[in-house]
Design an enzyme around this catalytic site. Structure first.
Site, PDB file in Angstrom:
ATOM      1  N   ARG A 152      -2.368 -10.559  -5.334  1.00  0.00           N
ATOM      2  CA  ARG A 152      -3.641 -10.773  -6.243  1.00  0.00           C
ATOM      3  C   ARG A 152      -3.449 -11.999  -6.952  1.00  0.00           C
ATOM      4  NH1 ARG A 152      -5.915  -5.859  -8.577  1.00  0.00           N
ATOM      5  NH2 ARG A 152      -6.501  -5.347  -6.313  1.00  0.00           N
ATOM      6  N   LYS A 185       0.979  -1.172   0.056  1.00  0.00           N
ATOM      7  CA  LYS A 185      -0.209   0.007   0.058  1.00  0.00           C
ATOM      8  C   LYS A 185       0.748   1.148   0.197  1.00  0.00           C
ATOM      9  CE  LYS A 185      -4.717   0.593   1.617  1.00  0.00           C
ATOM     10  NZ  LYS A 185      -5.057   0.037   0.357  1.00  0.00           N
ATOM     11  N   GLU A 227      -3.075  -9.715   2.705  1.00  0.00           N
ATOM     12  CA  GLU A 227      -4.450  -9.982   2.304  1.00  0.00           C
ATOM     13  C   GLU A 227      -4.266 -10.615   0.767  1.00  0.00           C
ATOM     14  OE1 GLU A 227      -7.899  -7.384   2.155  1.00  0.00           O
ATOM     15  OE2 GLU A 227      -7.413  -7.011   0.225  1.00  0.00           O
ATOM     16  N   SER A 252      -2.085   6.078   0.392  1.00  0.00           N
ATOM     17  CA  SER A 252      -3.272   5.448   0.531  1.00  0.00           C
ATOM     18  C   SER A 252      -3.474   4.534   2.017  1.00  0.00           C
ATOM     19  CB  SER A 252      -3.209   4.210  -0.446  1.00  0.00           C
ATOM     20  OG  SER A 252      -4.175   3.145  -0.191  1.00  0.00           O
ATOM     21  N   GLU A 256     -13.724  -1.134 -12.713  1.00  0.00           N
ATOM     22  CA  GLU A 256     -14.553  -0.297 -11.429  1.00  0.00           C
ATOM     23  C   GLU A 256     -13.657   0.473 -10.973  1.00  0.00           C
ATOM     24  OE1 GLU A 256     -16.619   0.100  -7.784  1.00  0.00           O
ATOM     25  OE2 GLU A 256     -14.677  -0.898  -8.006  1.00  0.00           O
ATOM     26  N   ARG A 285     -12.900 -13.632   3.453  1.00  0.00           N
ATOM     27  CA  ARG A 285     -14.193 -12.716   2.935  1.00  0.00           C
ATOM     28  C   ARG A 285     -14.558 -13.212   1.795  1.00  0.00           C
ATOM     29  NH1 ARG A 285     -11.679  -6.866   4.839  1.00  0.00           N
ATOM     30  NH2 ARG A 285     -11.641  -7.302   7.015  1.00  0.00           N
TER      31      ARG A 285
HETATM   32  P1  0O2 Z   1      -6.621  -0.978  -3.500  1.00  0.00           P
HETATM   33  O1  0O2 Z   1      -6.152   0.245  -4.211  1.00  0.00           O
HETATM   34  O2  0O2 Z   1      -6.450  -2.099  -4.275  1.00  0.00           O
HETATM   35  O3  0O2 Z   1      -5.203  -0.783  -2.320  1.00  0.00           O
HETATM   36  P2  0O2 Z   1     -12.487  -1.035   2.546  1.00  0.00           P
HETATM   37  O4  0O2 Z   1     -12.735  -0.805   4.055  1.00  0.00           O
HETATM   38  O5  0O2 Z   1     -13.655  -1.577   2.020  1.00  0.00           O
HETATM   39  O6  0O2 Z   1     -11.722  -0.070   1.876  1.00  0.00           O
HETATM   40  P3  0O2 Z   1     -11.274  -3.317   3.770  1.00  0.00           P
HETATM   41  O7  0O2 Z   1     -12.287  -3.371   4.987  1.00  0.00           O
HETATM   42  O8  0O2 Z   1      -9.994  -3.368   4.115  1.00  0.00           O
HETATM   43  O9  0O2 Z   1     -11.713  -2.485   2.726  1.00  0.00           O
HETATM   44  O10 0O2 Z   1     -11.597  -4.675   3.019  1.00  0.00           O
HETATM   45  P4  0O2 Z   1     -12.048  -5.034   1.794  1.00  0.00           P
HETATM   46  O11 0O2 Z   1     -13.485  -4.694   1.622  1.00  0.00           O
HETATM   47  O12 0O2 Z   1     -11.812  -6.635   1.668  1.00  0.00           O
HETATM   48  O13 0O2 Z   1     -11.396  -4.468   0.473  1.00  0.00           O
HETATM   49  C1  0O2 Z   1     -10.057  -4.501   0.513  1.00  0.00           C
HETATM   50  C2  0O2 Z   1      -9.607  -4.340  -0.866  1.00  0.00           C
HETATM   51  O14 0O2 Z   1     -10.330  -5.239  -1.593  1.00  0.00           O
HETATM   52  C3  0O2 Z   1      -9.637  -3.107  -1.797  1.00  0.00           C
HETATM   53  O15 0O2 Z   1      -8.462  -2.285  -1.248  1.00  0.00           O
HETATM   54  C4  0O2 Z   1      -9.588  -3.449  -3.074  1.00  0.00           C
HETATM   55  O16 0O2 Z   1      -8.307  -3.914  -3.463  1.00  0.00           O
HETATM   56  C5  0O2 Z   1     -10.472  -4.531  -3.092  1.00  0.00           C
HETATM   57  N1  0O2 Z   1     -12.101  -4.165  -3.147  1.00  0.00           N
HETATM   58  C6  0O2 Z   1     -12.904  -4.297  -2.153  1.00  0.00           C
HETATM   59  N2  0O2 Z   1     -14.176  -3.819  -2.474  1.00  0.00           N
HETATM   60  C7  0O2 Z   1     -13.922  -3.419  -3.923  1.00  0.00           C
HETATM   61  C8  0O2 Z   1     -14.800  -3.089  -5.225  1.00  0.00           C
HETATM   62  O17 0O2 Z   1     -15.878  -2.781  -4.614  1.00  0.00           O
HETATM   63  N3  0O2 Z   1     -14.098  -2.759  -5.991  1.00  0.00           N
HETATM   64  C9  0O2 Z   1     -12.837  -2.680  -6.324  1.00  0.00           C
HETATM   65  N4  0O2 Z   1     -12.339  -2.587  -7.594  1.00  0.00           N
HETATM   66  N5  0O2 Z   1     -11.939  -3.600  -5.361  1.00  0.00           N
HETATM   67  C10 0O2 Z   1     -12.491  -3.743  -4.149  1.00  0.00           C
HETATM   68  P5  0O2 Z   1      -8.604  -0.832  -1.456  1.00  0.00           P
HETATM   69  O18 0O2 Z   1      -7.719  -0.106  -0.489  1.00  0.00           O
HETATM   70  O19 0O2 Z   1      -9.724  -0.245  -1.663  1.00  0.00           O
HETATM   71  O20 0O2 Z   1      -7.888  -0.424  -3.005  1.00  0.00           O
END
Ligand code: 0O2
Length: 262
Positions: free
Chosen positions: A102, A70, A164, A74, A179, A130
Site C-alpha cells: 500500500r 495475507k 497487488e 484470510s 471503513e 482497477r
Molecule cells: P485485507 O484485509 O486488506 O486483506 P474482494 O473480492 O472484493 O474481497 P478482490 O476481488 O481481490 O477483493 O479485489 P479488490 O476489490 O480490488 O479488493 C482487494 C483489497 O482492496 C481488499 O482486500 C482491501 O484491502 C481493499 N478493498 C477493496 N474494497 C474495499 C472496501 O470497500 N473497503 C476497504 N476498506 N478496503 C477495500 P481484503 O482481502 O478485502 O482485505
C-alpha cells in the site's frame, strides 16, 4: 503442484498421512515465501523512488509504504469465497492480493504518477489496473489498485510473482481504514445509517483531496512563475511537507499570502 493430493490423499480424508501433512506444510511455506519475496521486491522499488524524490527533488510524493502478506485464515476464507480450485496455480490466479503493498501519497496526481513510475519499470508486468478513484465502489471506497507481476530469482531460477499494489491519498487511506474497522466490527452487516454516513464521509474526503490538489497546483504555478520571497516554513508546507492536512496555521498563512499577492 496440486493441493488436492495432499488434502485427500488417495480420495478419502482418512488417507492423509504425516508425510502428506509435512508436504503440504512445505508447499504452503514455499508458496507464501515466494509472495513475500515478490512483495519485498516491490517495496524496494518504491523505497528507491521515495528516497530519490526525497534526496534529489524538493517534493516527495510518497508519504508512506506499507506491506502485508495475507494471513492463512484470510487466505482460506477468500479461496472458499472465490471457489478457487485446490491448486497453488489456481489460488495464485484467483487471489490477487496474497502479497499486498500500500502506497500513501500526498495528492491524487501523485497517486497516478507513482503508479505510472512503477508500472513503467522493465521488470514489472501490469496484469490489471482497477481504478476505484475514477470509479469508486458503491460504499464510497476509493483507491487505485495495480495487479503487477515481478520476477523473483530463486536458486532454481526466476519465478513470476503477483503483487497487488494499492495507491491512495492520505484522505482515502483514513477513510478505508475506518471503513475496514467498521466492516469487521459488524461482520459485514453494517447498518444502513452507518453506510450512508460512510458514503458521505467518502465524499468529504474526496472533496478535501480536490481542494488540496487545487492548492498544490496553484502554488506550483506560482513557483513556475518565479514568485520568490515566501517564508521557508510556508514553502515547505505548501510543497507537501510533513503536514498534509490544511491546518488553521496553513489556512492563515494562505490568507496572509493572498493579501500580500493582491
Ligand atoms: P485485507 O484485509 O486488506 O486483506 P474482494 O473480492 O472484493 O474481497 P478482490 O476481488 O481481490 O477483493 O479485489 P479488490 O476489490 O480490488 O479488493 C482487494 C483489497 O482492496 C481488499 O482486500 C482491501 O484491502 C481493499 N478493498 C477493496 N474494497 C474495499 C472496501 O470497500 N473497503 C476497504 N476498506 N478496503 C477495500 P481484503 O482481502 O478485502 O482485505
Amino acid at each position: 503442484m496440486d493441493l488436492s493430493t495432499h488434502l485427500t490423499g488417495s480420495g478419502s480424508a482418512e488417507a492423509i498421512t504425516f508425510d502428506d501433512l509435512r508436504g503440504l506444510r512445505q508447499d504452503f511455506t514455499r508458496f507464501m515465501l515466494r509472495h513475500r519475496f515478490g512483495m519485498e521486491e516491490v517495496v524496494t522499488k518504491l523505497h528507491i523512488l521515495r528516497d530519490e524524490f526525497a534526496l534529489m527533488h524538493e517534493t516527495n510524493p510518497i508519504e508512506h509504504v506499507a506491506s502485508r502478506l495475507k494471513s492463512p485464515d484470510s487466505l482460506a476464507e477468500k479461496i472458499q469465497r472465490k471457489g478457487a480450485d485446490p491448486t497453488w496455480e489456481s489460488i495464485s490466479a484467483a487471489i490477487t492480493d496474497i502479497a499486498g503493498v500500500r502506497v500513501t501519497c500526498s495528492f491524487v496526481s501523485d497517486v497516478y504518477r507513482i503508479c505510472d513510475l512503477l508500472s513503467q519499470q522493465q521488470d514489472v508486468t501490469v496484469k490489471e489496473v482497477r481504478d476505484y478513484i475514477a470509479n469508486p465502489k458503491a460504499n464510497g471506497y476509493r483507491s487505485l489498485h495495480a495487479l503487477v507481476s515481478v520476477p523473483v530469482y530463486l536458486s532454481d531460477g526466476p519465478v513470476p510473482v503477483g503483487v497487488e499494489v494499492q495507491f491512495r491519498t492520505i484522505a482515502m487511506d483514513f477513510w478505508a481504514s475506518l471503513e475496514h474497522k467498521i466492516h469487521y466490527k459488524y461482520r459485514g452487516a453494517v447498518p444502513e445509517d452507518l453506510q450512508d454516513r460512510l458514503r458521505d464521509a467518502a465524499e468529504s474526503a474526496h472533496g478535501l483531496d480536490a481542494q488540496m490538489e487545487a492548492l498544490h497546483a496553484e502554488v506550483r504555478s506560482l513557483d513556475d512563475q518565479g514568485v520568490s520571497g515566501l517564508p521557508d516554513d510556508v514553502r515547505a508546507e505548501l510543497r507537501g511537507g510533513d503536514d498534509l492536512v490544511p491546518s488553521e496555521r496553513l489556512l492563515d498563512q494562505l490568507r496572509r499570502l493572498a493579501g500580500e499577492i493582491d
